[in-house]
Design a protein around this motif. Structure first.
Motif, PDB file in Angstrom:
ATOM      1  N   GLU A  64       0.839  -1.202   0.000  1.00  0.00           N
ATOM      2  CA  GLU A  64       0.000   0.000   0.000  1.00  0.00           C
ATOM      3  C   GLU A  64       0.873   1.252   0.000  1.00  0.00           C
ATOM      4  O   GLU A  64       0.589   2.215  -0.706  1.00  0.00           O
ATOM      5  N   ALA A  65       1.957   1.206   0.770  1.00  0.00           N
ATOM      6  CA  ALA A  65       2.900   2.325   0.789  1.00  0.00           C
ATOM      7  C   ALA A  65       3.576   2.467  -0.569  1.00  0.00           C
ATOM      8  O   ALA A  65       3.787   3.582  -1.056  1.00  0.00           O
ATOM      9  N   ARG A  66       3.888   1.335  -1.208  1.00  0.00           N
ATOM     10  CA  ARG A  66       4.507   1.361  -2.532  1.00  0.00           C
ATOM     11  C   ARG A  66       3.580   2.040  -3.543  1.00  0.00           C
ATOM     12  O   ARG A  66       4.008   2.839  -4.365  1.00  0.00           O
ATOM     13  N   LYS A  67       2.290   1.724  -3.472  1.00  0.00           N
ATOM     14  CA  LYS A  67       1.327   2.351  -4.385  1.00  0.00           C
ATOM     15  C   LYS A  67       1.297   3.866  -4.199  1.00  0.00           C
ATOM     16  O   LYS A  67       1.255   4.620  -5.177  1.00  0.00           O
ATOM     17  N   ALA A  68       1.318   4.311  -2.964  1.00  0.00           N
ATOM     18  CA  ALA A  68       1.310   5.758  -2.694  1.00  0.00           C
ATOM     19  C   ALA A  68       2.602   6.402  -3.185  1.00  0.00           C
ATOM     20  O   ALA A  68       2.573   7.479  -3.794  1.00  0.00           O
ATOM     21  N   PHE A  69       3.730   5.741  -2.945  1.00  0.00           N
ATOM     22  CA  PHE A  69       5.018   6.281  -3.388  1.00  0.00           C
ATOM     23  C   PHE A  69       5.099   6.300  -4.914  1.00  0.00           C
ATOM     24  O   PHE A  69       5.590   7.262  -5.503  1.00  0.00           O
ATOM     25  N   THR A  70       4.580   5.254  -5.557  1.00  0.00           N
ATOM     26  CA  THR A  70       4.557   5.203  -7.025  1.00  0.00           C
ATOM     27  C   THR A  70       3.689   6.337  -7.574  1.00  0.00           C
ATOM     28  O   THR A  70       4.048   6.977  -8.568  1.00  0.00           O
TER      29      THR A  70
END
Length: 100
Positions: A64-70
């Motif tokens: 979920e954090a990766r999606k936000a960072f992406t």
């Protein structure tokens, strides 16, 4: 310490002449975000920062954090062009269907 690795890294490109950088985990994403210029920190930045903080504290998954960072990288035009391509597991039929 568990660095909360991403399933696949986020590739950051700062432009021609600069090597692409791979962000592999939540801790690296946080370091990147903390170095981001203060004058360019908007709501998308804040969302990515909050999501990475939540993942570090166990309140959110690394993906979920990766999606936000992406999303932050895409909005700021830092996302490497290769990241815009679908994952290898997706069939080409799906890709062509999206283009119609």
């Amino acid at each position: 310490m568990d660095y909360l690795h991403f399933f696949s890294p986020v590739r950051i490109s700062r432009g021609q002449g600069y090597p692409a950088e791979e962000i592999d985990n939540v801790a690296e994403a946080m370091v990147f975000l903390r170095k981001w210029p203060t004058g360019r920190r908007g709501p998308v930045y804040q969302c990515a920062l909050n999501c990475c903080s939540a993942a570090l504290s166990g309140q959110m998954s690394p993906e979920e954090a990766r999606k936000a960072f992406t999303g932050f990288a895409r909005i700021t035009r830092l996302l490497d062009d290769d990241m815009a391509l679908p994952a290898a597991s997706e069939s080409m039929a799906k890709v062509y269907a999206l283009r119609r």
